[in-house]
Design an enzyme around this catalytic site. Structure first.
Site, PDB file in Angstrom:
ATOM      1  N   ARG A   1      -2.771  -6.866  14.411  1.00  0.00           N
ATOM      2  CA  ARG A   1      -1.591  -7.007  15.279  1.00  0.00           C
ATOM      3  C   ARG A   1      -1.400  -8.474  15.629  1.00  0.00           C
ATOM      4  NH1 ARG A   1      -0.887  -2.780  13.529  1.00  0.00           N
ATOM      5  NH2 ARG A   1      -0.468  -0.795  14.531  1.00  0.00           N
TER       6      ARG A   1
ATOM      7  N   HIS B   1     -11.855  12.468  -3.226  1.00  0.00           N
ATOM      8  CA  HIS B   1     -13.159  13.033  -2.860  1.00  0.00           C
ATOM      9  C   HIS B   1     -13.262  14.395  -3.524  1.00  0.00           C
ATOM     10  CE1 HIS B   1     -16.201  13.931   0.654  1.00  0.00           C
ATOM     11  NE2 HIS B   1     -16.725  14.119  -0.553  1.00  0.00           N
ATOM     12  N   ASP B   2     -14.023  14.476  -4.634  1.00  0.00           N
ATOM     13  CA  ASP B   2     -14.172  15.747  -5.353  1.00  0.00           C
ATOM     14  C   ASP B   2     -15.417  15.621  -6.226  1.00  0.00           C
ATOM     15  OD1 ASP B   2     -13.630  18.231  -6.690  1.00  0.00           O
ATOM     16  OD2 ASP B   2     -11.494  17.945  -6.306  1.00  0.00           O
ATOM     17  N   ILE B   3     -15.643  16.573  -7.120  1.00  0.00           N
ATOM     18  CA  ILE B   3     -16.832  16.453  -7.971  1.00  0.00           C
ATOM     19  C   ILE B   3     -16.633  15.277  -8.936  1.00  0.00           C
ATOM     20  CG2 ILE B   3     -17.471  18.892  -7.777  1.00  0.00           C
ATOM     21  CD1 ILE B   3     -16.289  19.297 -10.609  1.00  0.00           C
ATOM     22  N   PRO B   4     -17.746  14.677  -9.379  1.00  0.00           N
ATOM     23  CA  PRO B   4     -17.636  13.450 -10.180  1.00  0.00           C
ATOM     24  C   PRO B   4     -16.708  13.567 -11.374  1.00  0.00           C
ATOM     25  CG  PRO B   4     -19.911  13.787  -9.531  1.00  0.00           C
ATOM     26  CD  PRO B   4     -19.164  15.000  -9.063  1.00  0.00           C
ATOM     27  N   ASN B   5     -16.757  14.670 -12.095  1.00  0.00           N
ATOM     28  CA  ASN B   5     -15.922  14.791 -13.297  1.00  0.00           C
ATOM     29  C   ASN B   5     -14.428  14.795 -12.954  1.00  0.00           C
ATOM     30  OD1 ASN B   5     -15.675  15.257 -16.202  1.00  0.00           O
ATOM     31  ND2 ASN B   5     -14.852  17.254 -15.581  1.00  0.00           N
ATOM     32  N   THR B   6     -14.066  15.502 -11.890  1.00  0.00           N
ATOM     33  CA  THR B   6     -12.654  15.557 -11.482  1.00  0.00           C
ATOM     34  C   THR B   6     -12.170  14.184 -11.032  1.00  0.00           C
ATOM     35  OG1 THR B   6     -12.952  17.847 -10.831  1.00  0.00           O
ATOM     36  CG2 THR B   6     -11.050  16.721  -9.901  1.00  0.00           C
TER      37      THR B   6
ATOM     38  N   THR C   1     -11.843   6.090  10.786  1.00  0.00           N
ATOM     39  CA  THR C   1     -11.888   5.638  12.188  1.00  0.00           C
ATOM     40  C   THR C   1     -11.488   6.763  13.149  1.00  0.00           C
ATOM     41  OG1 THR C   1      -9.724   4.668  11.731  1.00  0.00           O
ATOM     42  CG2 THR C   1     -11.570   3.163  11.897  1.00  0.00           C
TER      43      THR C   1
ATOM     44  N   LYS D   1       0.856  -1.189   0.000  1.00  0.00           N
ATOM     45  CA  LYS D   1       0.000   0.000   0.000  1.00  0.00           C
ATOM     46  C   LYS D   1       0.891   1.237   0.000  1.00  0.00           C
ATOM     47  CE  LYS D   1      -2.419   1.641   3.753  1.00  0.00           C
ATOM     48  NZ  LYS D   1      -2.352   3.116   3.857  1.00  0.00           N
TER      49      LYS D   1
ATOM     50  N   ASP E   1      -3.432   4.353  -2.018  1.00  0.00           N
ATOM     51  CA  ASP E   1      -4.392   4.808  -1.002  1.00  0.00           C
ATOM     52  C   ASP E   1      -4.419   6.337  -0.970  1.00  0.00           C
ATOM     53  OD1 ASP E   1      -5.943   5.106   1.287  1.00  0.00           O
ATOM     54  OD2 ASP E   1      -4.367   4.448   2.663  1.00  0.00           O
ATOM     55  N   LEU E   2      -5.147   6.930  -1.922  1.00  0.00           N
ATOM     56  CA  LEU E   2      -5.186   8.400  -1.997  1.00  0.00           C
ATOM     57  C   LEU E   2      -6.548   8.971  -1.591  1.00  0.00           C
ATOM     58  CD1 LEU E   2      -3.187   9.061  -5.311  1.00  0.00           C
ATOM     59  CD2 LEU E   2      -2.339   9.004  -2.957  1.00  0.00           C
ATOM     60  N   LYS E   3      -7.527   8.117  -1.382  1.00  0.00           N
ATOM     61  CA  LYS E   3      -8.850   8.524  -0.843  1.00  0.00           C
ATOM     62  C   LYS E   3      -9.434   9.743  -1.566  1.00  0.00           C
ATOM     63  CE  LYS E   3      -7.870   6.856   3.864  1.00  0.00           C
ATOM     64  NZ  LYS E   3      -6.426   6.549   3.812  1.00  0.00           N
TER      65      LYS E   3
ATOM     66  N   GLN F   1      -3.240   1.866  17.505  1.00  0.00           N
ATOM     67  CA  GLN F   1      -4.498   1.255  17.074  1.00  0.00           C
ATOM     68  C   GLN F   1      -5.304   0.887  18.312  1.00  0.00           C
ATOM     69  OE1 GLN F   1      -5.636   1.154  14.093  1.00  0.00           O
ATOM     70  NE2 GLN F   1      -3.977   0.923  12.601  1.00  0.00           N
TER      71      GLN F   1
ATOM     72  N   ARG G   1       3.197  -1.337  10.739  1.00  0.00           N
ATOM     73  CA  ARG G   1       4.314  -1.442  11.674  1.00  0.00           C
ATOM     74  C   ARG G   1       4.643  -2.843  12.182  1.00  0.00           C
ATOM     75  NH1 ARG G   1       1.819   3.469  14.775  1.00  0.00           N
ATOM     76  NH2 ARG G   1       0.043   2.450  13.755  1.00  0.00           N
TER      77      ARG G   1
HETATM   78  O1  C5P Z   1       1.153   0.432  11.164  1.00  0.00           O
HETATM   79  P1  C5P Z   1      -0.271  -0.028  11.081  1.00  0.00           P
HETATM   80  O2  C5P Z   1      -0.428  -1.533  10.934  1.00  0.00           O
HETATM   81  O3  C5P Z   1      -1.147   0.535  12.180  1.00  0.00           O
HETATM   82  O4  C5P Z   1      -0.771   0.597   9.692  1.00  0.00           O
HETATM   83  C1  C5P Z   1      -2.092   0.501   9.260  1.00  0.00           C
HETATM   84  C2  C5P Z   1      -2.264   1.210   7.950  1.00  0.00           C
HETATM   85  O5  C5P Z   1      -3.648   1.254   7.635  1.00  0.00           O
HETATM   86  C3  C5P Z   1      -1.803   2.665   7.942  1.00  0.00           C
HETATM   87  O6  C5P Z   1      -1.336   2.974   6.613  1.00  0.00           O
HETATM   88  C4  C5P Z   1      -3.068   3.441   8.246  1.00  0.00           C
HETATM   89  O7  C5P Z   1      -3.052   4.731   7.714  1.00  0.00           O
HETATM   90  C5  C5P Z   1      -4.103   2.569   7.536  1.00  0.00           C
HETATM   91  N1  C5P Z   1      -5.463   2.717   8.062  1.00  0.00           N
HETATM   92  C6  C5P Z   1      -5.796   2.461   9.384  1.00  0.00           C
HETATM   93  N2  C5P Z   1      -7.082   2.605   9.819  1.00  0.00           N
HETATM   94  C7  C5P Z   1      -8.034   3.002   8.970  1.00  0.00           C
HETATM   95  C8  C5P Z   1      -7.740   3.263   7.633  1.00  0.00           C
HETATM   96  C9  C5P Z   1      -6.416   3.106   7.216  1.00  0.00           C
HETATM   97  O8  C5P Z   1      -4.931   2.080  10.161  1.00  0.00           O
HETATM   98  N3  C5P Z   1      -9.274   3.096   9.391  1.00  0.00           N
END
Ligand code: C5P
Length: 232
Positions: free
Chosen positions: A181, A63-68, A119, A32, A59-61, A190, A211
């Site tokens: 984890r 969010h803008d107008i549909p055309n963009t 989250t 990712k 993972d750039l998420k 987390q 991590r």
């Molecule tokens: O290091 P870690 O395992 O916590 O990384 C989790 C990855 O998932 C990070 O890139 C974090 O930005 C992403 N993420 C998250 N919780 C979300 C959405 C994305 O931890 N709700």
């Protein structure tokens, strides 16, 4: 499609990322790439990691107008990423535009998934600042259904929500779950976490692990442990 471990490459430079990926000489993990690395290094980082044989979740998420969003998704599709995402809050018109933009001339396209509510957004802030008065769980499920109805492939969610998402949107609707984890590992920042084995049991399709792998003494061993618990 299915069952894979995606490593969150949350590095701030190409050098750090490549030094990390150099360790993987055998199996090339799905990785990712997030905003930090992409904005630091530009689209070339995607081409280079792809050329090394990795699948890429960008993972750039959006969010803008549909055309963009449609036009931007077309650019990302040409970068040959395997998975990308947007905010379901952009509504159905934006999600449908995104799918259109992503679809290549030969009909193929990257997997497209939606972020429901981040989250980091609490129910209190959602109510007070966004004026959304429904319980957050209901909002998350409703956004997942909107994504499904717009033709998206799945959502990012907590492994604890994966079962409910599958119940509502069908078992083929993908759940991509961070917050993973090892049972004997550090939780860090987390809060609601699961082990790879538990995420598998509950039906996650892809786990996103940062991590526990990137900061491990032996990242390849930690990755292999994730694969053994989740995929095998
Ligand atoms: O290091 P870690 O395992 O916590 O990384 C989790 C990855 O998932 C990070 O890139 C974090 O930005 C992403 N993420 C998250 N919780 C979300 C959405 C994305 O931890 N709700």
């Amino acid at each position: 499609m299915g069952k894979d471990v995606i490593i969150a490459c949350d590095f701030s430079s190409k050098q750090a990322c490549m030094d990390f990926l150099d360790k993987f000489t055998d199996r090339k993990p799905f990785v990712k790439i997030g905003m930090e690395l992409f904005y630091a290094e530009g689209p070339q980082i995607v081409r280079e990691i792809k050329a090394r044989g990795h699948k890429i979740f960008l993972d750039l998420k959006l969010h803008d107008i549909p055309n963009t969003v449609k036009k931007s998704m077309s650019v990302l599709s040409n970068l040959d990423v395997d998975m990308t995402n947007l905010h379901a809050a952009g509504t159905g018109a934006m999600m449908e535009g995104a799918l259109e933009g992503l679809t290549r001339e030969d009909g193929t396209r990257p997997i497209l998934i939606a972020v429901t509510q981040l989250t980091s957004t609490s129910e209190e802030r959602m109510k007070n600042e966004l004026l959304i008065n429904e319980p957050i769980d209901k909002v998350v499920m409703h956004y997942a259904k909107n994504a499904k109805d717009s033709g998206l492939d799945g959502v990012v969610c907590s492994p604890l929500e994966a079962g409910k998402v599958h119940d509502l949107c069908g078992k083929d609707f993908l759940t991509i779950t961070p917050g993973v984890r090892f049972a004997d590992g550090d939780i860090g920042d987390q809060v609601r976490v699961m082990t790879p084995a538990e995420a598998k049991k509950i039906g996650s399709d892809y786990i996103v692990v940062g991590r526990p792998i990137t900061a491990a003494e032996d990242p390849v061993a930690a990755y292999n442990r994730c694969v053994a618990e989740f995929c095998d």
